[in-house]
Design a protein around this motif. Structure first.
Motif, PDB file in Angstrom:
ATOM      1  N   ALA A 288       0.831  -1.212   0.000  1.00  0.00           N
ATOM      2  CA  ALA A 288       0.000   0.000   0.000  1.00  0.00           C
ATOM      3  C   ALA A 288       0.859   1.252   0.000  1.00  0.00           C
ATOM      4  O   ALA A 288       0.560   2.220  -0.722  1.00  0.00           O
ATOM      5  CB  ALA A 288      -0.935  -0.014   1.211  1.00  0.00           C
ATOM      6  N   ARG A 289       1.924   1.270   0.780  1.00  0.00           N
ATOM      7  CA  ARG A 289       2.813   2.437   0.786  1.00  0.00           C
ATOM      8  C   ARG A 289       3.497   2.619  -0.561  1.00  0.00           C
ATOM      9  O   ARG A 289       3.643   3.747  -1.053  1.00  0.00           O
ATOM     10  CB  ARG A 289       3.858   2.289   1.892  1.00  0.00           C
ATOM     11  N   ALA A 290       3.935   1.518  -1.154  1.00  0.00           N
ATOM     12  CA  ALA A 290       4.609   1.618  -2.446  1.00  0.00           C
ATOM     13  C   ALA A 290       3.650   2.097  -3.534  1.00  0.00           C
ATOM     14  O   ALA A 290       4.012   2.918  -4.380  1.00  0.00           O
ATOM     15  CB  ALA A 290       5.209   0.263  -2.821  1.00  0.00           C
ATOM     16  N   THR A 291       2.410   1.596  -3.502  1.00  0.00           N
ATOM     17  CA  THR A 291       1.435   2.015  -4.510  1.00  0.00           C
ATOM     18  C   THR A 291       1.098   3.491  -4.364  1.00  0.00           C
ATOM     19  O   THR A 291       0.950   4.212  -5.356  1.00  0.00           O
ATOM     20  CB  THR A 291       0.165   1.167  -4.385  1.00  0.00           C
ATOM     21  N   GLY A 292       0.994   3.958  -3.125  1.00  0.00           N
ATOM     22  CA  GLY A 292       0.701   5.366  -2.919  1.00  0.00           C
ATOM     23  C   GLY A 292       1.846   6.283  -3.293  1.00  0.00           C
ATOM     24  O   GLY A 292       1.625   7.458  -3.624  1.00  0.00           O
ATOM     25  N   ALA A 293       3.074   5.777  -3.238  1.00  0.00           N
ATOM     26  CA  ALA A 293       4.227   6.618  -3.561  1.00  0.00           C
ATOM     27  C   ALA A 293       4.404   6.825  -5.058  1.00  0.00           C
ATOM     28  O   ALA A 293       5.058   7.792  -5.472  1.00  0.00           O
ATOM     29  CB  ALA A 293       5.494   6.018  -2.975  1.00  0.00           C
ATOM     30  N   VAL A 294       3.860   5.963  -5.889  1.00  0.00           N
ATOM     31  CA  VAL A 294       4.019   6.069  -7.341  1.00  0.00           C
ATOM     32  C   VAL A 294       2.932   6.992  -7.872  1.00  0.00           C
ATOM     33  O   VAL A 294       1.758   6.626  -7.930  1.00  0.00           O
ATOM     34  CB  VAL A 294       3.947   4.681  -8.002  1.00  0.00           C
ATOM     35  N   GLN A 295       3.295   8.186  -8.252  1.00  0.00           N
ATOM     36  CA  GLN A 295       2.330   9.187  -8.694  1.00  0.00           C
ATOM     37  C   GLN A 295       1.996   9.065 -10.180  1.00  0.00           C
ATOM     38  O   GLN A 295       0.983   9.611 -10.618  1.00  0.00           O
ATOM     39  CB  GLN A 295       2.872  10.590  -8.406  1.00  0.00           C
TER      40      GLN A 295
END
Length: 410
Positions: A288-295
């Motif tokens: 979830a953190r990785a997905t949110g970091a990819v803009q």
């Protein structure tokens, strides 16, 4: 004369309940409401529940109170939290009325103790039951809809394409993928250790052995370099054409991130480093953190520009001597000439380049796209990556020792 049957003993309340999760959740709830409890108290409660399960709410109350409450001023808050958590249901789902007054008598409690609104101290049950082995009749939004699958069921589910898997199945197969700990290829390290095949003389070990022969070095002790695992650099395509595969590939990078010396990146129109986000915490939280970091996810694709950005950054040194994994379908918005130039630079710096393509499993697949056709001559392995079972082939290709350049494997 018939004798009346003896009453059957009452079953314990916490049968089938994850007691560790119960203790942690209850401790957190108490701390949120001002009860001064610590980890030693939580450990005491966990040990007490492991030795003897309570058979009534009264026993559970007194066990938790003795272990968790250390100050008299915390009794009111503890009673309010306990009533909100255990007043309506027990861990096995049976509706229970509050225990009789003699069992729950507490002289220290005020006549109007505790707030009237249970939502103020957190309603519901602060425990987590163990996963059920039977499918739940609930819908897809039901958190219990995905049971714990047997290994055979996981193997069958791993053969399904990514676009047919639900989010829960992807998470479960991602955890299954993390259990694969491959033996990575090794490189020569800078440290040395005594060994029979070494070329260097270990002076300290030779002198220590010479003490037995009057300081005459009759036998030379050799030392050899200590091999160390090669670094893995994983790059995942999160563009629009990779929408159905992106979540699974992030789980693949999470599996690589659990191995020491792994760098993870995501790219669409620009490069995003995910290493510190994937290497810690639970799998769900890390993804979830990785997905949110990819803009720039689910947009365009600039593979050549992203690879050039990686090589030009201070993270480009991580590619030197590493196994580079590129997970992409090869659709690129940059000209093929730029892809060929940056792949040539990448191949000279890396030990091996493994390209995971979800379309490579199609019968008669040929790299028809310009980006994939330009990158293929510089790849050591082209492996299909359309299912979780195929991702195991990607892990096997990374763990391969050879540095030859087959056009395609798998």
């Amino acid at each position: 004369m018939s004798s009346s049957p003896e009453p059957r003993p009452r079953a314990a309340l916490l049968q089938g309940v994850d007691r560790a999760a119960l203790v942690v959740a209850l401790t957190v709830r108490l701390r949120e409401n001002g009860v001064r409890t610590d980890l030693d108290a939580a450990r005491s409660l966990a040990r007490a529940l492991s030795l003897s399960l309570p058979r009534s709410l009264g026993e559970l109350y007194w066990t938790a109170r003795v272990c968790l409450v250390r100050h008299r001023g915390d009794l009111e808050a503890f009673d309010a939290v306990f009533d909100a958590a255990f007043g309506d249901a027990d861990p096995v789902g049976e509706q229970l009325s509050p225990p009789p007054a003699p069992v729950r008598t507490r002289g220290e409690r005020a006549p109007d103790g505790g707030p009237e609104d249970r939502g103020a101290v957190g309603g519901g049950l602060p425990w987590a039951t163990l996963p059920d082995t039977d499918p739940s009749p609930g819908g897809e939004d039901d958190p219990r809809a995905l049971p714990e699958l047997l290994p055979s069921a996981l193997e069958a589910l791993a053969e399904a394409p990514f676009d047919r898997l639900s989010e829960g199945e992807v998470r479960q197969l991602g955890r299954w993928l993390e259990e694969l700990r491959p033996q990575l290829p090794r490189r020569r390290g800078r440290r040395h250790s005594p060994g029979p095949g070494g070329r260097r003389v270990a002076l300290r070990a030779t002198l220590a052995r010479a003490r037995r022969t009057g300081w005459e070095p009759l036998e030379l002790v050799r030392s050899a370099p200590v091999p160390r695992p090669r670094r893995v650099v994983a790059l995942c395509d999160v563009s629009g054409s990779m929408r159905s595969q992106a979540a699974a590939y992030v789980h693949l990078m999470r599996a690589f991130a659990l191995i020491a010396g792994t760098e993870a990146f995501a790219f669409g129109t620009r490069l995003t480093r995910l290493t510190p986000l994937l290497a810690h915490g639970t799998a769900e939280g890390a993804v979830a953190r990785a997905t949110g970091a990819v803009q720039d996810r689910f947009g365009g694709t600039r593979i050549a520009a992203s690879l050039r950005e990686l090589l030009a950054s201070h993270h480009g040194s991580a590619v030197r001597g590493a196994v580079v994994v590129v997970a992409s379908d090869g659709w690129d918005g940059d000209p093929p000439e730029e892809m060929a130039a940056v792949m040539a630079r990448l191949r000279r710096r890396a030990h091996r380049v493994v390209w995971a393509n979800p379309r490579a499993a199609a019968p008669g697949f040929e790299p028809s796209t310009g980006g994939m056709a330009a990158a293929l001559p510089f790849c050591d392995a082209l492996v299909p990556a359309h299912t979780f079972a195929a991702l195991r082939g990607v892990v096997a290709a990374v763990a391969a020792e050879t540095a030859s350049r087959p056009r395609r494997t798998g």
